[in-house]
Write an enzyme that holds these catalytic residues in place. Sequence first.
Site, PDB file in Angstrom:
ATOM      1  N   SER A   1      44.975  40.657  43.887  1.00  0.00           N
ATOM      2  CA  SER A   1      46.205  39.906  43.672  1.00  0.00           C
ATOM      3  C   SER A   1      47.253  40.307  44.707  1.00  0.00           C
ATOM      4  O   SER A   1      47.056  40.108  45.902  1.00  0.00           O
ATOM      5  CB  SER A   1      46.693  40.114  42.238  1.00  0.00           C
ATOM      6  OG  SER A   1      47.699  39.180  41.892  1.00  0.00           O
TER       7      SER A   1
ATOM      8  N   ASP B   1      40.906  30.362  39.267  1.00  0.00           N
ATOM      9  CA  ASP B   1      42.063  31.254  39.198  1.00  0.00           C
ATOM     10  C   ASP B   1      43.242  30.526  38.554  1.00  0.00           C
ATOM     11  O   ASP B   1      43.688  29.485  39.029  1.00  0.00           O
ATOM     12  CB  ASP B   1      42.445  31.719  40.605  1.00  0.00           C
ATOM     13  CG  ASP B   1      43.418  32.889  40.602  1.00  0.00           C
ATOM     14  OD1 ASP B   1      44.243  32.965  39.674  1.00  0.00           O
ATOM     15  OD2 ASP B   1      43.352  33.716  41.522  1.00  0.00           O
TER      16      ASP B   1
ATOM     17  N   HIS C   1      41.666  34.640  37.265  1.00  0.00           N
ATOM     18  CA  HIS C   1      42.279  35.648  38.139  1.00  0.00           C
ATOM     19  C   HIS C   1      41.599  37.007  37.994  1.00  0.00           C
ATOM     20  O   HIS C   1      41.457  37.751  38.964  1.00  0.00           O
ATOM     21  CB  HIS C   1      43.766  35.762  37.812  1.00  0.00           C
ATOM     22  CG  HIS C   1      44.541  36.520  38.831  1.00  0.00           C
ATOM     23  ND1 HIS C   1      44.594  36.148  40.163  1.00  0.00           N
ATOM     24  CD2 HIS C   1      45.317  37.642  38.734  1.00  0.00           C
ATOM     25  CE1 HIS C   1      45.349  37.002  40.830  1.00  0.00           C
ATOM     26  NE2 HIS C   1      45.793  37.926  39.998  1.00  0.00           N
TER      27      HIS C   1
END
Length: 805
Positions: free
Chosen positions: A671, A744, A778
């Site tokens: 991330s 995601d 994610h």
Amino acid sequence: MKMIKHLFTVLTFLVTTTMVIGQDAASYQNPPKVIEDLLLAKPTPSVSVDGKGVWMLLSERNSYPTVEELGQPEIRVAGLRLNPNNFSPSRQTYINNFQLKNLKEDKVYSVIGLPATLLAGAVSWSPSETKIAFTHTSSNKVELYIIDIATKKASLVSKRPLNSVLGNPYTWVDDNTIIYKSTISSAANAPKRPITPKGPTIQQNLGKAAPSPTYQDLIKSPYDEQLFQFYATTQLVISKNGVETLSGKPCILSGFSLSPDKKYLLQKQLQQPFSYLVTANGFPSKMIITDLAGKTIKIVAELPSTEGTPSGYDNTQNVPRSFDWRDDEAATITWAEPLDSGLIKKQVEFRDAVYALSAPFTEKASLLFKTKLRYGGTTWGNENIALVNEISRSKQLVRVNLFNSSKGSLELLLERNQTDAYGNPGSPVTSKNKYGRNVITTIENGTKLLMNNTTGSSPNGDLPFLAKFDLTTKQNEIIWRSNVGSFEFIVEVLDANNLILLSRKESQKEVPNYFIKNLRLRIADRAITNFTNPYPALEGVIKEKIKYKRADGVDLTGDLYLPSGYSKDKGPLPLIIWAYPREFNSAADAAQIRGSKDRFTTLSWGSPIYYVTQGYAVLDNAEMPIVAAGKDKKPNDNFIEQLKLNAASAIEHLSGLGIADKNRVAVGGHSYGAFMTANLLAHTNLFKAGIARSGAYNRTLTPFGFQNEDRTYWQAPELYYNMSPFSYADKIKTPILLIHGEADDNTGTYPINSERLFAAIKGNGGTVRFVYLPYEAHGYRGKENVLHTLWEQFQWLEKYVKNSK
């Protein structure tokens, strides 16, 4: 500004061209056996203990679902991901077994009556803690079960399927009564997508500002609106001793909560028109108080869509917010309203006002207090004690006030930076009042609070503590603290007067287990669990909290892992640095030590620690602070320069100790850590390779702010350009492995980020590999996907770091 225009030109070219990805090792691969075994080790159970310290619920989970499980039907609409067959979220982690343990008898009991293939969630003890409710999700419905602790038996109590599309679907009223949200139709009746729509999808804006984060899975068409309305509409049902009655009429119920006296419900009902710009939580709504039969008693507020929320983290809509019940009164609703029209730039003495309205809700609301920062919520105690939080996200400031409702006074107790970990006094210990609500526990005739800090950051590392906070002197007196050499924190205070506690204790070599402590009698702790090490392959691995300095004097730390049996005379090791940047307004706060070397090493799918078994040194949680350079400066004003300082100092320190080979170093992150990784490869030559998972690499795709940056693209275009590694893709010549989940759902990290960065690096002749994981969001969950990710990372490290020339 020429750079900005150039960026958009490149983007347009890349979006309109087809990206060709060379296929290599397209089938799933597994990492070395030791890594596979570490990943798939069954985790130790989670535990929950009743308030009397008699019964413990042990909840067991399997390690990872299969990709086939992830690939079950899914609808993505209004910011939600739903299983269209059972009216529930599609991506959940379930409990697969329950056990009950009698702590006095030290005996474990199996629970009978559980579904054959248990997929449980939303676990909740009854008011008297004699029963435990949970949901069970099957392929076509969600059901409500109750475990009777006396009989150790689970029984199905819902006669209708539950609807958990918009969150927790039930609440206890008393030991024999539960209110739950049910479906109103069969999934077979869901709207069918028309082959030919009635017309185009049209959106417009007539001169009103509507800045918005880059949410995913939004409503995109009239058909999506129909789907959302069908799946989100629910009917409240009251189940009492097996008899069910309906409460009110079907509606789109975002959430509901029961008043302390159990006579009223506060409901948030979503309204049309549904937004195409924000998620369901931001749709127009009504805050309504009803009785249990569903009759409307009071419409407290009619709220517009959150589309109109001004940009800036301390700004808010000029409407009421933060609706909740007072836990210390029978039926009093509270909420906050801005006094500055929601705009932080306005110069006013007070930012927010908090109001209260009591049953029968016919009088005018009364003012409770005003706050100088944004209102952040209240922890209630009694008529003399409540703790009121105020926050300023942009200033990283938090204030805690003592509110005395009998006097109407608000007194400042403490003020600190949110990033000041050492100054955190902890959270107040709570206990149940006459309404069964958790309220602040007071001791010594109401003059002090018990404060529990489960982190306890200190110059010696994290050492959790329990303290007495004196309301007069405003000082914290620590009465118990974890010993150096272990990490122990208080899970629950079972008896505040006699200081009987439930704790969780671990060390580098000791698996986390639970203990009953008695601080008053100071008798030996009593172990109530005996979990064993699920990671025998990590025995002997060396863990150390290292400290080093940045070139500008900022102190840094990290968690260093070295292979079992390592000694310096064997020579320096290839090094992996894994990190996640954080912003600070204070250099002193940035330098504080966080974490503990004395914690037992547990592994998640995303950890880099697996590779210590393959001969690598791993610096995990390497501090990457981004510090504001002055009072009127923002941390990101020199983001790249500080990243360079952070990375260079870590490498220099470990190579200077003879531990790491500075010519064989990899950097990685997930991330925002992936964003960091790509930037470091674009702006330095410190590394042999990088691993970037599920990152955002072009900040112009998040133009209304990102992370802790609340300036918009139009306010700081050069900042957005310079912080985007995409802008410097032609400079990324160090091999970089990009991994992204195709589904995601995180705000800002659209998969297109990795697609476009791959195309840009490839177009400029760089060395890059892009792995696109099917069905993953994610965070990655599918067993095959996670194993393959670990394999990809291992192969990349072996080729470009350990065996680099």
